[in-house]
Design a protein around this motif. Structure first.
Motif, short mmCIF file in Angstrom:
data_model
loop_
_atom_site.label_atom_id
_atom_site.label_comp_id
_atom_site.label_asym_id
_atom_site.label_seq_id
_atom_site.Cartn_x
_atom_site.Cartn_y
_atom_site.Cartn_z
N ASP A 159 0.83 -1.21 0.00
CA ASP A 159 0.00 0.00 0.00
C ASP A 159 0.86 1.26 0.00
OD1 ASP A 159 -2.30 -1.50 0.00
OD2 ASP A 159 -2.59 -1.40 2.18
N TRP A 160 1.93 1.23 0.82
CA TRP A 160 2.84 2.38 0.86
C TRP A 160 3.53 2.58 -0.49
CZ3 TRP A 160 2.89 6.24 4.02
CH2 TRP A 160 2.47 6.08 5.34
N LEU A 161 3.90 1.48 -1.13
CA LEU A 161 4.52 1.58 -2.46
C LEU A 161 3.58 2.20 -3.47
CD1 LEU A 161 6.47 -1.78 -2.96
CD2 LEU A 161 7.43 0.52 -2.80
N LEU A 162 2.34 1.73 -3.49
CA LEU A 162 1.35 2.26 -4.42
C LEU A 162 1.14 3.74 -4.20
CD1 LEU A 162 -0.72 1.73 -6.65
CD2 LEU A 162 -2.39 1.15 -4.86
N LEU A 163 1.03 4.14 -2.94
CA LEU A 163 0.85 5.56 -2.62
C LEU A 163 2.06 6.38 -3.08
CD1 LEU A 163 -0.70 7.83 -1.18
CD2 LEU A 163 0.49 7.20 0.93
N GLY A 164 3.26 5.86 -2.85
CA GLY A 164 4.47 6.56 -3.26
C GLY A 164 4.55 6.78 -4.76
N TYR A 165 4.27 5.73 -5.54
CA TYR A 165 4.34 5.87 -6.99
C TYR A 165 3.25 6.81 -7.52
CZ TYR A 165 7.76 2.10 -7.24
OH TYR A 165 8.90 1.34 -7.11
N CYS A 166 2.08 6.78 -6.92
CA CYS A 166 1.00 7.69 -7.33
C CYS A 166 1.39 9.14 -7.07
CB CYS A 166 -0.29 7.36 -6.59
SG CYS A 166 -1.08 5.83 -7.14
N LEU A 167 1.96 9.42 -5.90
CA LEU A 167 2.36 10.79 -5.56
C LEU A 167 3.47 11.29 -6.50
CD1 LEU A 167 2.38 10.70 -1.64
CD2 LEU A 167 0.80 11.95 -3.12
N ILE A 168 4.45 10.43 -6.79
CA ILE A 168 5.54 10.80 -7.70
C ILE A 168 4.99 11.17 -9.08
CG2 ILE A 168 7.51 9.88 -8.99
CD1 ILE A 168 8.09 8.17 -6.43
N THR A 169 4.08 10.34 -9.59
CA THR A 169 3.52 10.57 -10.91
C THR A 169 2.70 11.86 -10.95
OG1 THR A 169 3.42 8.17 -11.27
CG2 THR A 169 2.10 9.56 -12.73
N ILE A 170 1.88 12.09 -9.92
CA ILE A 170 1.04 13.29 -9.87
C ILE A 170 1.90 14.55 -9.80
CG2 ILE A 170 -0.60 14.57 -8.43
CD1 ILE A 170 -1.83 11.82 -7.70
N VAL A 171 2.92 14.56 -8.94
CA VAL A 171 3.79 15.73 -8.79
C VAL A 171 4.50 16.05 -10.10
CG1 VAL A 171 5.91 16.56 -7.69
CG2 VAL A 171 4.13 15.50 -6.31
#
Length: 442
Positions: A159-171
């Protein structure tokens, strides 16, 4: 009688002794990271191991390539058994038959046939997910979390990995700043313009390599420089590509860009589509890319703070220097002028009265055929930007142009001296310059 971890460590230490820079390369990082993954991953089934190994490689691949192919996950699940049962044994066997060139060529041909369709799929735009760049600290953090996830198989780490990749992509895909960047492609022009937030993207020219005599180079700047930079910024497509004129150092790599990267619309001065060199590059892509011929006074308003207007040519273009598509770009409170390789006589026809132009791209890479002193005096820009290659055969920028700029007290910067030149602006009207070479020297 030693543990797998100790065995792994001894091998790594031994190889690092003979190759100290091993872990500075993508190949070295992936080889040892994935080998360690095989030690710690508890999954018993081959497809599960393959899936987790791919997940472990993701932070390193994104750090180096700014994107990854989702199809790789599926391909590796299918190819892992082939790799273990066929490729590794054949590779070891090839070490034993180095004196038998015919057998080696047969094995090499077999590997080529196997990898060619895989690589073609991996390079396809529709398989790519572009995340944009991550700094080394985030990459290391993601590797650590991924190791915990694949070693423990606890959902919270995934879950933490998914959140991290989503935030990186959005930023990276929805930045709070836009840019005008002179991409350092050597001798030629390629200028990227973007807006902040729901980003819109434009590229003025693509650059390209001039061929002399019988020598022809397969190297192209779009694939080696421009596309990696676009992915670095998290850019997934180009809304507009403006073509100034026919010269190879301006649009020579256009066909590579249209083949390798999604482009929505290609824009050129009306009449340029009749130019043989231009038509030859555009023809293969007429079904997948929109082409638009424009005229003087045509304009685009991306938002109230970003506008583009066509100033030249005033008649049908033949694609030559004198017909260069000239664009006036207004970004917030700054005005930019991009004139391709427009000559002196036609520079003087652009404006009837003195104008406020903050930043001027020197015409024809600073050649003496452009940047007329009267034209410079009429605009008196705050800064002139020159896009030229180091030690280019044309002697650009011309000493005459540099003398004229100094005489008028107009500062200039050159990609040949500074590398990539970036101008950033934010939604809060903060504007900053960044010079690649200056950054390297700090």
């Amino acid at each position: 009688q030693i543990s797998r971890h100790d065995c792994f460590a001894l091998v790594l230490l031994g190889q690092t002794l003979f190759d100290p820079y091993l872990l500075f390369s993508l190949a070295g990082q992936l080889s040892y990271l994935l080998s360690y993954g095989l030690i710690v991953i508890p999954a018993a089934k081959p497809w599960q191991r393959s899936l987790l190994i791919n997940l472990l490689s993701l932070p390193v691949i994104i750090y180096h390539n700014y994107s990854f192919s989702w199809l790789t996950f599926l391909a590796n699940i299918i190819l892992t058994p082939v790799f273990e049962s066929l490729i590794i044994p054949l590779t070891i066997f090839s070490l034993l038959i180095q004196n038998f060139s015919v057998l080696l060529k047969i094995i090499e041909s077999g590997f080529t046939c196997l990898y060619k369709p895989v690589l073609a799929l991996a390079d396809s735009n529709w398989t790519q997910i572009t995340t944009g760049h991550i700094n080394i600290f985030i990459a290391v953090l993601l590797v650590g979390i991924t190791l915990l996830a694949v070693a423990t198989l606890k959902i919270k780490w995934f879950d933490w990995l998914l959140l991290g990749y989503c935030l990186i992509t959005i930023v990276n895909r929805f930045p709070l700043r836009g840019e005008i960047t002179f991409i350092d492609i050597g001798q030629g022009d390629s200028i990227l313009m973007t807006t902040p937030g729901h980003r819109q993207t434009c590229l003025i020219d693509t650059g390209g390599r001039l061929n002399f005599g019988k020598y022809k180079s397969n190297y192209n700047r779009v694939e080696q420089i421009t596309i990696p930079y676009l992915k670095y910024r998290g850019i997934t497509h180009l809304d507009y590509v403006f073509l100034s004129h026919q010269d190879a150092d301006h649009i020579g790599d256009l066909h590579v860009l249209l083949k390798k990267f999604p482009v929505h619309q290609v824009i050129f001065a009306d009449g340029m589509q009749q130019n043989h060199a231009v038509a030859k590059q555009l023809l293969p892509f007429k079904k997948v890319v929109q082409f638009k011929a424009v005229h003087v006074h045509d304009s685009w308003i991306f938002n109230p703070e970003f506008k583009i207007k066509v100033l030249w040519p005033k008649s049908l273009s033949r694609g030559i220097n004198e017909d260069s598509l000239t664009l006036l770009v207004q970004v917030q409170n700054k005005k930019w002028l991009f004139s391709g390789d427009l000559n002196r006589d036609n520079e003087l026809k652009l404006f009837k009265h003195p104008q406020i132009i903050n930043y001027l791209k020197a015409g024809h890479h600073g050649s003496k055929t452009a940047s007329d002193p009267k034209f410079l005096q009429m605009l008196h820009p705050q800064l002139v930007l020159i896009s030229a290659g180091r030690h280019n055969r044309y002697g650009h920028p011309s000493p005459e142009t540099i003398v004229n700029l100094k005489h008028l007290h107009i500062p200039s910067i050159n990609t040949a001296d500074q590398g990539m030149i970036n101008w950033y602006y934010t939604i809060w009207h903060q504007q900053t310059w960044k010079l690649f070479l200056k950054e390297q020297q700090k």
